[in-house]
Design a protein around this motif. Structure first.
Motif, PDB file in Angstrom:
ATOM      1  N   LYS A 139      31.854  -0.162-103.413  1.00  0.00           N
ATOM      2  CA  LYS A 139      30.399   0.039-103.328  1.00  0.00           C
ATOM      3  C   LYS A 139      29.984   0.839-104.551  1.00  0.00           C
ATOM      4  O   LYS A 139      30.817   1.408-105.248  1.00  0.00           O
ATOM      5  N   MET A 140      28.655   0.870-104.796  1.00  0.00           N
ATOM      6  CA  MET A 140      28.183   1.581-105.988  1.00  0.00           C
ATOM      7  C   MET A 140      27.637   2.951-105.588  1.00  0.00           C
ATOM      8  O   MET A 140      26.995   3.108-104.535  1.00  0.00           O
ATOM      9  N   ALA A 141      27.885   3.942-106.422  1.00  0.00           N
ATOM     10  CA  ALA A 141      27.378   5.294-106.158  1.00  0.00           C
ATOM     11  C   ALA A 141      25.853   5.249-106.042  1.00  0.00           C
ATOM     12  O   ALA A 141      25.182   4.579-106.839  1.00  0.00           O
ATOM     13  N   GLY A 142      25.332   5.905-105.034  1.00  0.00           N
ATOM     14  CA  GLY A 142      23.872   5.972-104.865  1.00  0.00           C
ATOM     15  C   GLY A 142      23.291   4.804-104.102  1.00  0.00           C
ATOM     16  O   GLY A 142      22.120   4.806-103.750  1.00  0.00           O
ATOM     17  N   SER A 177      39.624   4.044 -98.560  1.00  0.00           N
ATOM     18  CA  SER A 177      39.588   2.589 -98.805  1.00  0.00           C
ATOM     19  C   SER A 177      38.279   2.136 -99.436  1.00  0.00           C
ATOM     20  O   SER A 177      38.075   0.949 -99.678  1.00  0.00           O
ATOM     21  N   THR A 178      37.383   3.107 -99.664  1.00  0.00           N
ATOM     22  CA  THR A 178      36.098   2.768-100.294  1.00  0.00           C
ATOM     23  C   THR A 178      36.109   3.274-101.726  1.00  0.00           C
ATOM     24  O   THR A 178      36.117   4.478-101.966  1.00  0.00           O
ATOM     25  N   LEU A 179      36.104   2.332-102.662  1.00  0.00           N
ATOM     26  CA  LEU A 179      36.095   2.703-104.088  1.00  0.00           C
ATOM     27  C   LEU A 179      34.648   2.667-104.583  1.00  0.00           C
ATOM     28  O   LEU A 179      33.891   1.778-104.209  1.00  0.00           O
ATOM     29  N   THR A 180      34.268   3.650-105.406  1.00  0.00           N
ATOM     30  CA  THR A 180      32.875   3.657-105.878  1.00  0.00           C
ATOM     31  C   THR A 180      32.821   3.653-107.406  1.00  0.00           C
ATOM     32  O   THR A 180      33.671   4.239-108.084  1.00  0.00           O
ATOM     33  N   VAL A 181      31.768   2.967-107.891  1.00  0.00           N
ATOM     34  CA  VAL A 181      31.522   2.851-109.336  1.00  0.00           C
ATOM     35  C   VAL A 181      30.012   3.040-109.537  1.00  0.00           C
ATOM     36  O   VAL A 181      29.252   2.799-108.588  1.00  0.00           O
ATOM     37  N   ILE A 204      30.297  -4.785-102.227  1.00  0.00           N
ATOM     38  CA  ILE A 204      28.979  -4.811-101.577  1.00  0.00           C
ATOM     39  C   ILE A 204      28.002  -4.074-102.472  1.00  0.00           C
ATOM     40  O   ILE A 204      28.310  -3.006-103.009  1.00  0.00           O
ATOM     41  N   VAL A 205      26.831  -4.688-102.703  1.00  0.00           N
ATOM     42  CA  VAL A 205      25.856  -4.090-103.622  1.00  0.00           C
ATOM     43  C   VAL A 205      24.436  -4.414-103.176  1.00  0.00           C
ATOM     44  O   VAL A 205      24.185  -5.482-102.589  1.00  0.00           O
ATOM     45  N   VAL A 368      15.870   7.251-119.578  1.00  0.00           N
ATOM     46  CA  VAL A 368      16.002   5.991-118.839  1.00  0.00           C
ATOM     47  C   VAL A 368      16.885   6.217-117.623  1.00  0.00           C
ATOM     48  O   VAL A 368      17.977   6.788-117.741  1.00  0.00           O
ATOM     49  N   ILE A 369      16.403   5.815-116.463  1.00  0.00           N
ATOM     50  CA  ILE A 369      17.191   5.906-115.227  1.00  0.00           C
ATOM     51  C   ILE A 369      17.693   4.508-114.899  1.00  0.00           C
ATOM     52  O   ILE A 369      16.900   3.602-114.643  1.00  0.00           O
ATOM     53  N   ASP A 370      19.023   4.311-115.013  1.00  0.00           N
ATOM     54  CA  ASP A 370      19.572   2.979-114.700  1.00  0.00           C
ATOM     55  C   ASP A 370      20.822   3.052-113.834  1.00  0.00           C
ATOM     56  O   ASP A 370      21.559   2.076-113.696  1.00  0.00           O
ATOM     57  N   ASP A 371      21.084   4.257-113.282  1.00  0.00           N
ATOM     58  CA  ASP A 371      22.169   4.395-112.295  1.00  0.00           C
ATOM     59  C   ASP A 371      22.002   5.729-111.566  1.00  0.00           C
ATOM     60  O   ASP A 371      21.034   6.462-111.820  1.00  0.00           O
ATOM     61  N   TYR A 372      22.961   6.040-110.667  1.00  0.00           N
ATOM     62  CA  TYR A 372      22.793   7.219-109.820  1.00  0.00           C
ATOM     63  C   TYR A 372      22.882   8.514-110.627  1.00  0.00           C
ATOM     64  O   TYR A 372      22.103   9.443-110.441  1.00  0.00           O
ATOM     65  N   ALA A 373      23.814   8.537-111.574  1.00  0.00           N
ATOM     66  CA  ALA A 373      24.003   9.749-112.401  1.00  0.00           C
ATOM     67  C   ALA A 373      22.713  10.061-113.159  1.00  0.00           C
ATOM     68  O   ALA A 373      22.219  11.195-113.146  1.00  0.00           O
TER      69      ALA A 373
END
Ligand code: KE4
Length: 431
Positions: A139-142, A177-181, A204-205, A368-373
């Motif tokens: 899953k993706m962070a945020g 078991s949940t990897l995040t990127v 899942i995204v 620019v906001i384009d991800d959780y970080a």
């Protein structure tokens, strides 16, 4: 604005219900103040317990694409109600809503209805693990996919709003078991597939990251995820609980020509009543009990009233020109928001797709906001909180968190849009 009734009700609610709410993001924790206890909705408006009226852009967090108490939805529900509320047996209504969704959402061949988006994503991941025989998920962070244990890892929405790193009570073994990127980081996903060959059951995204505010996917990002899944034998799961029937009638997958193995739906397909669904290729879905061995069940799944509200809502939305007119109102509002910010020299980042939209106040002009970080780094949540309350006083009801999206309905007319733009203009100058 008088809020005595809401204050009294909130005081009492906090004695009875944790935080006084049945879902954390409703508590106004990140913006402060007293949540408004709502008594009535009609069209684009809601009224609180003190009689204050608001133009509503939360719309129950997405479901009410036709506005509150739409005449066709109310009439259909009133009629259904006379035949009872639930049978715990199959009904033709489930066939009808299934046919509607299968007709409109390109990748879906078969569907299972549940009662919430959480149940939809939780079941979709169990199915992916059953179908592939693998355990890990990405899953993706945020991104927020509901509150199932395995998904409360670097989640968005209320978890991000409350700044909770993860939730206590989620076993370390489950989280392992949940990897995040980071969202929009395709190379990060590629690296995980190479690091864990044949171990990843699914990615899942959210096609738009709308639980960290509103972050659009970079071009080819989603297609890239889909290609990686195909190449490595993992399932590509699109969580369209929020984007379904909103980015386009057939969801983001229709707008951007994607072909997910499983799609999760919710919100709009229940028309404001509790409905979720997981759906996809027949080859995969036929593994779900009792056709197959992967177990999932629910007392009120496919509930006749909920099906009725979903069918009436989607039928009304699919009337010629309706979707386009709602999307046009989003464009009109975003244009007004942008010009108001320019003239007040306020830095915002806006985003929109179909009938949903969002915006950030930026701490640094030009960021620019384009991800959780970057959302956590650049979003000015304090300024959003001030804006939120000033807009509330002006009779406009937005999400009580910078890390949420906003929604439009068919009931919002030019009057509401213009009133909102003039309120924004006034508030921006105050800020
Ligand atoms: P529910 O279990 O809340 O029906 O759906 C979970 C869910 C799954 N996937 C996505 C993309 C979602 O946005 C959600 C729920 N969204 C939040 C608002 N961002 C619901 C509001 C709340 O938690 O009260």
């Amino acid at each position: 604005m008088k809020t005595t009734q809401s204050e009294n009700l909130f005081t009492r609610a906090q004695e009875l219900i944790p935080g006084g709410v049945n879902s954390p993001v409703r508590a106004f924790r990140s913006v402060g103040g007293t949540p408004r206890f709502i008594e009535r909705g009609q069209g684009a408006s809601i009224w609180d317990a003190d009689g204050n009226r608001y133009i509503d852009y939360v719309l129950s967090w997405g479901p009410l694409v036709m506005g509150h108490a739409h005449p066709q939805v109310v009439a259909a529900l009133q009629d259904a109600l006379t035949r009872g509320t639930s049978y715990g047996a199959p009904t033709k209504l489930e066939n009808e809503l299934a046919e509607l969704v299968i007709d409109v959402v390109p990748s879906i061949e078969m569907i299972r209805f549940v009662n919430s988006g959480t149940e939809a994503t939780m079941s979709a991941l169990r199915l992916a693990r059953a179908y592939t025989g693998r355990e890990k998920i990405i899953k993706m962070a945020g991104c927020y996919h509901g509150h199932a244990d395995m998904l409360l890892v670097q989640a968005g929405s209320g978890v991000a709003t409350l700044g909770l790193p993860d939730s206590p009570g989620v076993p370390a073994s489950t989280a392992a078991s949940t990897l995040t990127v980071e969202f929009n980081d395709l190379d990060g996903v590629k690296a995980l597939f190479e690091q864990f060959p044949n171990e990843i059951a699914a990615v899942i995204v959210e096609p738009i990251a709308a639980n960290m505010g509103f972050v659009m996917p970079r071009p080819v990002y989603l297609q890239g995820l889909q290609d990686l899944c195909r190449r490595h034998g993992a399932l590509f799961i699109l969580d369209e609980v929020m984007t379904g029937f909103r980015v386009a009638p057939g969801g983001a997958q229709q707008a951007w020509n994607l072909d997910p193995d499983i799609t999760c739906l919710g919100k709009v397909i229940g028309g404001g009543l509790p409905v979720g669904a997981y759906a996809g290729k027949r080859e995969i879905m036929k593994m779900v009990a009792p056709a197959g061995t992967m177990y999932q069940a629910g007392t009120l799944s496919g509930n006749p009233l909920a099906m009725t509200a979903g069918i009436a809502t989607i039928r009304a939305l699919l009337e010629p020109g309706i979707f386009e007119s709602i999307a046009g109102k989003v464009s009109e509002l975003i244009a007004g928001l942008t010009s108001a910010a320019d003239s007040a020299d306020i830095s915002i980042q806006t985003g929109s797709a179909g009938t949903m939209f969002g915006f950030y106040f930026l701490k640094t002009p030009g960021a620019v906001i384009d991800d959780y970080a970057s959302a956590k780094q650049h979003a000015d949540t304090a300024r959003y909180g001030k804006f939120f309350h000033a807009m509330l006083e002006a009779g406009v009801y937005l999400a009580p968190s910078q890390f949420e999206a906003a929604f439009m309905s068919s009931a919002h007319g030019s009057e509401e849009i213009q009133a909102t733009i003039s309120a924004v203009t006034q508030v921006f100058h105050q800020l």
